[in-house]
Enzyme design. Sequence first.
Site, mmCIF file in Angstrom:
data_model
loop_
_atom_site.group_PDB
_atom_site.id
_atom_site.type_symbol
_atom_site.label_atom_id
_atom_site.label_comp_id
_atom_site.label_asym_id
_atom_site.label_seq_id
_atom_site.Cartn_x
_atom_site.Cartn_y
_atom_site.Cartn_z
ATOM 1 C CB SER A 139 46.839 42.335 43.620
ATOM 2 O OG SER A 139 46.244 43.313 44.445
ATOM 3 C CD GLU A 141 44.956 45.313 48.945
ATOM 4 O OE1 GLU A 141 45.428 44.941 50.033
ATOM 5 O OE2 GLU A 141 44.272 46.336 48.803
ATOM 6 C CE1 TYR A 163 42.697 39.127 45.545
ATOM 7 C CE2 TYR A 163 43.859 41.087 46.293
ATOM 8 C CZ TYR A 163 43.311 40.338 45.264
ATOM 9 O OH TYR A 163 43.379 40.786 43.974
#
Length: 349
Positions: A139, A141, A163
């Site tokens: 990801s 992120e 996460y």
Amino acid sequence: MSLEVPLTTALITGITGQDGSYLAEHLLEQGYEVWGLVRGQANPHVSRLRKHIGDVRLVHGDLLDQGSLISAVEKVRPDEVYNLGAISFVPMSWQQAEITAEVTGMGVLRMLEAIRVVSGIGGSRTPGGGQIRFYQASSSEMFGQVRETPQNERTPFHPRSPYGVAKTYGHFITQNYRESYGMFAVSGILFNHESPRRGAEFVTRKISLGVARIRLGLARELRLGNLEARRDWGYAGDYVTAMRLMLAQDTPEDYVIGTGRTQSVRELVELAFSTAGLDWRDHVVGDPGLTRPAEVDLLCGDPKKARDQLGWEPGVSFEELVAMMVESDLALLSRSDRPEDEPLSFDHW
């Protein structure tokens, strides 16, 4: 007499999520036999998946349970495994940090171990034909507090949420198994990708549903947090094709998948409301309680490597994506036959 070419078999975790459903459709179109890993046959999300994709076969397994993953891989004997399963709603990861780490991070290790055990890999070996190929859904992120813009495969990670931290572990353990055991294991570092199938808790779908509700007179306002955060948004249906292409290469490598463009949440809101013939300033209310504890202000991918080596390009523009989502939710909420309890979110794990 012609010999039948055996089907390529794929096992997808997170098949009831947005990406899993699009990937299953794409692989079926490519002539694959597709299996989905699910935690329970009675899961209502499974029956919903069946309505969209009837040709998928299901096998029981849980990313928290090593034994169940070994059993699933032994039963399916896949050529390719796509690990899309995760607890993927970023704001929730602060409230459920431990389970996020277990599923989104350690779940990757358990699936890699299942492949290693079933394949009989006890030591290092060179990637070759016949082994199970593994795709990990990494990801953007992971970049978090970015060191450079745009971000590419060599940009350092600085995750800003539980996460993001869990995804970073999953990314590095995939790399480690590739280097330690010679497994064909790759990560796709996907930037934000959306669709009408996105869960209702995600900001893009929250906006498209909110616009539809206001347009249909079912609501008057939409409460949002940080409108200035900028993201690289693309269409999920485009991005799943890159996953298959990564596993079709001769050598396992990681790739950034994005559009190379960014828009702010404010721009997304303005476009979504204008699609429905509304002025967003009449309906959007700022809510500081919806701001993340540690915000990620800017994410923008550099997809040059994917373009050059995979031949991958996004096909749906940001403007087309937003219009698609608003129009889909207008149609959804206008249906007279929609059950009151119909879920608007897929189960991602």
